[in-house]
Scaffold this active site. Structure first.
Site, mmCIF file in Angstrom:
data_model
loop_
_atom_site.group_PDB
_atom_site.id
_atom_site.type_symbol
_atom_site.label_atom_id
_atom_site.label_comp_id
_atom_site.label_asym_id
_atom_site.label_seq_id
_atom_site.Cartn_x
_atom_site.Cartn_y
_atom_site.Cartn_z
ATOM 1 N N CYS A 90 0.793 -1.243 0.000
ATOM 2 C CA CYS A 90 0.000 0.000 0.000
ATOM 3 C C CYS A 90 0.816 1.280 0.000
ATOM 4 O O CYS A 90 0.644 2.120 -0.877
ATOM 5 C CB CYS A 90 -0.931 0.020 1.201
ATOM 6 S SG CYS A 90 -2.121 -1.309 1.117
HETATM 7 N N1 LIG Z 1 -3.127 -6.025 1.825
HETATM 8 C C1 LIG Z 1 -3.370 -4.949 2.513
HETATM 9 O O1 LIG Z 1 -2.839 -4.770 3.595
HETATM 10 C C2 LIG Z 1 -4.325 -3.887 2.033
HETATM 11 C C3 LIG Z 1 -4.689 -2.863 2.921
HETATM 12 C C4 LIG Z 1 -5.577 -1.889 2.494
HETATM 13 C C5 LIG Z 1 -6.064 -1.925 1.196
HETATM 14 N N2 LIG Z 1 -5.694 -2.910 0.341
HETATM 15 C C6 LIG Z 1 -6.285 -2.917 -0.995
HETATM 16 O O2 LIG Z 1 -7.239 -3.947 -1.072
HETATM 17 C C7 LIG Z 1 -7.256 -4.499 -2.381
HETATM 18 C C8 LIG Z 1 -7.022 -5.999 -2.335
HETATM 19 O O3 LIG Z 1 -5.726 -6.246 -1.845
HETATM 20 P P1 LIG Z 1 -5.249 -7.642 -1.277
HETATM 21 O O4 LIG Z 1 -3.972 -7.372 -0.568
HETATM 22 O O5 LIG Z 1 -6.356 -8.309 -0.555
HETATM 23 O O6 LIG Z 1 -4.939 -8.435 -2.649
HETATM 24 P P2 LIG Z 1 -4.596 -9.996 -2.789
HETATM 25 O O7 LIG Z 1 -3.759 -10.097 -4.005
HETATM 26 O O8 LIG Z 1 -4.117 -10.550 -1.498
HETATM 27 O O9 LIG Z 1 -5.994 -10.700 -3.059
HETATM 28 C C9 LIG Z 1 -6.808 -10.412 -4.134
HETATM 29 C C10 LIG Z 1 -7.570 -11.652 -4.550
HETATM 30 O O10 LIG Z 1 -8.475 -11.251 -5.570
HETATM 31 C C11 LIG Z 1 -8.539 -12.269 -6.542
HETATM 32 N N3 LIG Z 1 -9.041 -11.706 -7.788
HETATM 33 C C12 LIG Z 1 -8.371 -11.010 -8.729
HETATM 34 N N4 LIG Z 1 -9.197 -10.634 -9.716
HETATM 35 C C13 LIG Z 1 -10.417 -11.102 -9.422
HETATM 36 C C14 LIG Z 1 -11.690 -11.037 -10.048
HETATM 37 N N5 LIG Z 1 -11.861 -10.374 -11.197
HETATM 38 N N6 LIG Z 1 -12.733 -11.656 -9.451
HETATM 39 C C15 LIG Z 1 -12.561 -12.312 -8.292
HETATM 40 N N7 LIG Z 1 -11.387 -12.398 -7.634
HETATM 41 C C16 LIG Z 1 -10.331 -11.799 -8.189
HETATM 42 C C17 LIG Z 1 -7.142 -12.816 -6.606
HETATM 43 O O11 LIG Z 1 -7.129 -14.137 -7.126
HETATM 44 C C18 LIG Z 1 -6.690 -12.752 -5.131
HETATM 45 O O12 LIG Z 1 -6.948 -13.967 -4.452
HETATM 46 C C19 LIG Z 1 -6.220 -3.714 -3.163
HETATM 47 O O13 LIG Z 1 -6.854 -2.651 -3.807
HETATM 48 C C20 LIG Z 1 -5.302 -3.191 -2.101
HETATM 49 O O14 LIG Z 1 -4.650 -2.018 -2.515
HETATM 50 C C21 LIG Z 1 -4.821 -3.902 0.744
#
Ligand SMILES: NC(=O)c1ccc[n+]([C@@H]2O[C@H](COP(=O)([O-])OP(=O)(O)OC[C@H]3O[C@@H](n4cnc5c(N)ncnc54)[C@H](O)[C@@H]3O)[C@@H](O)[C@H]2O)c1
Length: 420
Positions: free
Chosen positions: A262
């Site tokens: 992030c």
């Molecule tokens: N990881 C963090 O600490 C955090 C904190 C705040 C915000 N975010 C935000 O949250 C969002 C998600 O991040 P994350 O870390 O959970 O990502 P991640 O990569 O851990 O998980 C995302 C999941 O979404 C799935 N995916 C991708 N495209 C898809 C689709 N079209 N339909 C269904 N599933 C799909 C992937 O297979 C994966 O399992 C991002 O925008 C990120 O910036 C993350």
């Protein structure tokens, strides 16, 4: 059939899975939808692939009726759909909305009247209204009348033991105030405090302000670390002193760069948006980016300087990197990666140790992970603490090292110990 499930969470990653657990623990019926069959199969077999959840948590969720699926058809059953898919930076440094658009297309094709759709993925201001709303409305349903649309930023801090999804206030911004009402009712079932922003853009920007604030303040102390070192001022002591001020100051500490998914990425969304829409730069973000991105090469130079004191070139010296991530196994954007690259290019013999990270590959090269920590500390020409860990006894580690370079400011001073 319609609306027989409280929530379908789209994207079972670092954000979606903890959210699913929290909702399921509060008694909501929850399905996890993900396009990755390995993730889905693993979850259905009771395996967690993220740090914040143990396998036993997933098993408990399954016991309460949760399951994961690659079948988008399940979206039809949802009262609420929460989208938590990744929003990476594309190779040209601009936000890649591909996964978010793809998820919106999946949702749109199955959207039922009366559904609440929430986006949690981090993105630039205007995305919910300008990019996602038209996709969702393509089937003829109207936002605010036929279905509700809300942006709610995820603030999760993976590995944080004090603040999780339940006790971190949740910001929501509705397309209309009735949309916000629906989201408030939904999140209030499993989150202690729900905070209403004026609209979707305000909620999107609040998230970017939080992360930009952190990014900039880290850059501030990182820049100070350089000149304090040259002026022989102990910045760590400076920060401790300044933090006794009970108002108007929040302590940030320097380090080898900025990691995680992030902080290094999100501010780009805001600066990109400002530049694309208004034609001028968001100078704070660009400066912070430059300073933080320069830290790994600065750390490499400091390693070289210390080896020089022993008459050793970096080429051929054994450099032991300690802690490539902070108490989590997620190495995304870790500044240890560019640092390792620089050291490898200059011929250093790299080793690493991390209590959680078992494999650390840089440019296709697997850096050897050492088994016996103390033996390796004694053997290495220099040991570099990049991240402190609960399992580390830093002073004991520094004591057996030939040279110990502490980029986190935790080691007790000694002649062979240097702070960043
Ligand atoms: N990881 C963090 O600490 C955090 C904190 C705040 C915000 N975010 C935000 O949250 C969002 C998600 O991040 P994350 O870390 O959970 O990502 P991640 O990569 O851990 O998980 C995302 C999941 O979404 C799935 N995916 C991708 N495209 C898809 C689709 N079209 N339909 C269904 N599933 C799909 C992937 O297979 C994966 O399992 C991002 O925008 C990120 O910036 C993350």
């Amino acid at each position: 059939m319609h609306h027989s499930v409280d929530a379908v969470i789209v994207g079972m990653g670092y954000v979606g899975l903890p959210l699913a657990r929290e909702a399921s623990a509060a008694g909501l019926s929850v399905i996890g939808f993900d396009v990755n069959p390995e993730v889905v199969d693993g979850l259905n077999q009771g395996r967690s692939h993220i740090d914040d959840l143990a396998d036993s948590d997933v098993v408990e969720m399954l016991g309460r009726g949760f399951f994961a699926t690659t079948d988008a058809g399940e979206l039809r059953r949802a009262r609420t759909i929460v989208v938590c898919v990744p929003t990476p930076l594309s190779s040209d440094g601009l936000p890649d909305l591909g996964p978010l658009r793809a998820a919106a297309v999946s949702v749109a094709a199955r959207l039922q009247p009366g559904t609440l759709v929430i986006l949690e993925s981090t993105t630039y201001p205007g995305t919910t209204d300008e990019e996602i709303r038209p996709i969702l409305e393509a089937g003829g349903l109207r936002t605010g009348t036929d279905f509700a649309l809300v942006f709610s930023p995820e603030r999760i801090d993976p590995g944080n033991e004090n603040f999780g999804p339940k006790n971190t206030p949740k910001v929501i911004g509705g397309y209309t105030s009735a949309c916000a009402d629906a989201a408030e009712a939904f999140y209030s079932r499993f989150i202690d405090t729900v905070v209403r922003a004026k609209g979707t853009r305000e909620a999107e920007t609040a998230k970017l302000l939080e992360n930009t604030y952190r990014h900039i303040n880290i850059a501030l102390v990182n820049e100070m670390a350089r000149f304090c070192h040259d002026l022989r001022i102990d910045l760590w002591d400076v920060i401790d002193a300044a933090s006794t001020k009970p108002f108007g100051f929040q302590a940030f500490r320097p380090g080898p760069g900025v990691g995680g998914h992030c902080i290094p990425i999100d501010p780009n969304y805001l600066s990109h948006r400002v530049r694309a829409r208004l034609g001028y730069p968001f100078r704070f973000v660009e400066l912070a980016q430059e300073i933080n991105a320069g830290m790994p090469s600065y750390v490499a130079r400091r390693i070289q300087d210390q080896l020089n004191l022993d008459g050793k070139p970096l080429r051929g010296s054994v450099v032991l990197l300690l802690g490539v991530t902070p108490d989590i196994a997620d190495t995304r954007e870790s500044p240890a990666i560019p640092l390792a690259k620089t050291l490898i290019q200059q011929g250093a013999e790299l080793r690493f140790h991390d209590p959680l990270v078992k494999q650390f590959a840089v440019s296709g090269y697997d850096i050897p992970r050492i088994d016996d920590l103390y033996e390796s500390l004694a053997e290495a020409d220099i040991s570099v603490l990049l991240q402190d860990h609960r399992d580390y006894d830093v002073d004991a580690m520094a004591a057996v090292s030939r040279r110990f370079f502490d980029t986190r400011g935790v080691a007790r001073p000694a002649h062979h110990v240097q702070l960043l």
